[in-house]
Design an enzyme around this catalytic site. Structure first.
Site, PDB file in Angstrom:
ATOM      1  N   HIS A  63      86.262  32.280  52.715  1.00 38.10           N
ATOM      2  CA  HIS A  63      87.543  32.659  52.116  1.00 38.10           C
ATOM      3  C   HIS A  63      88.049  31.472  51.323  1.00 38.10           C
ATOM      4  O   HIS A  63      88.095  30.351  51.834  1.00 38.10           O
ATOM      5  CB  HIS A  63      88.594  32.960  53.194  1.00 38.10           C
ATOM      6  CG  HIS A  63      88.481  34.305  53.792  1.00 38.10           C
ATOM      7  ND1 HIS A  63      89.099  35.407  53.260  1.00 38.10           N
ATOM      8  CD2 HIS A  63      87.842  34.734  54.895  1.00 38.10           C
ATOM      9  CE1 HIS A  63      88.845  36.458  54.027  1.00 38.10           C
ATOM     10  NE2 HIS A  63      88.075  36.067  55.021  1.00 38.10           N
ATOM     11  N   TYR A 126      96.819  34.349  56.184  1.00 39.06           N
ATOM     12  CA  TYR A 126      95.681  35.165  56.607  1.00 39.06           C
ATOM     13  C   TYR A 126      94.384  34.363  56.534  1.00 39.06           C
ATOM     14  O   TYR A 126      93.592  34.358  57.467  1.00 39.06           O
ATOM     15  CB  TYR A 126      95.579  36.413  55.723  1.00 39.06           C
ATOM     16  CG  TYR A 126      94.271  37.150  55.869  1.00 39.06           C
ATOM     17  CD1 TYR A 126      94.029  37.950  56.975  1.00 39.06           C
ATOM     18  CD2 TYR A 126      93.263  37.031  54.920  1.00 39.06           C
ATOM     19  CE1 TYR A 126      92.818  38.616  57.125  1.00 39.06           C
ATOM     20  CE2 TYR A 126      92.061  37.690  55.060  1.00 39.06           C
ATOM     21  CZ  TYR A 126      91.849  38.479  56.158  1.00 39.06           C
ATOM     22  OH  TYR A 126      90.661  39.128  56.303  1.00 39.06           O
TER      23      TYR A 126
END
Length: 144
Positions: A63, A126
């Site tokens: 990510h 997140y």
């Protein structure tokens, strides 16, 4: 610090959340290969004029929340990152090439990208805590 970056004739804030995986989503990005991926992303992004806002390298995916200069396309950034990192990993860890499934490709062909706008803090949180959520889910599944 301003929310916007500045070049000679442009103010920009092009921020993206990008996710990509090793081929077949192999769980290979642990220990030293994972650390090398982390370092390489920081180095190559800096070389391209990008600013890494958040980065989380998990054992089977990456990510990245990154500010990208307006002159650089996402496909160019991803081509550079995935290509250079794959070459580095294959040269540093030759045992990875022995698996014929790789076919000389370390990463899956595609990637996920989303522009980060008003939900920036939610997306950054997140990315930062996603690994903890996955571990909690796996622990719950193990109890069943």
């Amino acid at each position: 610090m301003s929310r916007y970056e500045q070049a000679s004739h442009v103010f920009w804030r092009c921020q993206y959340h990008i996710v990509w995986t090793p081929k077949y989503r192999f769980r290979i990005l642990k220990n030293n290969p994972g650390k090398d991926v982390y370092r390489c992303i920081h180095v190559y992004c800096k070389q391209l004029g990008c600013i890494v806002m958040e980065l989380n390298v998990q054992i089977d995916h990456v990510h990245l929340v990154v500010k990208v200069p307006s002159k650089l396309s996402i496909s160019s950034l991803m081509g550079a990152l995935k290509g250079k990192i794959a070459l580095k990993l294959f040269s540093k860890y030759p045992h990875l090439r022995k698996n014929k499934l790789w076919g000389n490709h370390f990463w899956q062909r595609g990637y996920f990208v989303d522009s980060v706008g008003i939900n920036e803090e939610i997306i950054r949180r997140y990315v930062r805590h996603q690994e903890n959520v996955e571990k909690q889910e796996q622990a719950l599944l193990a109890l069943d």
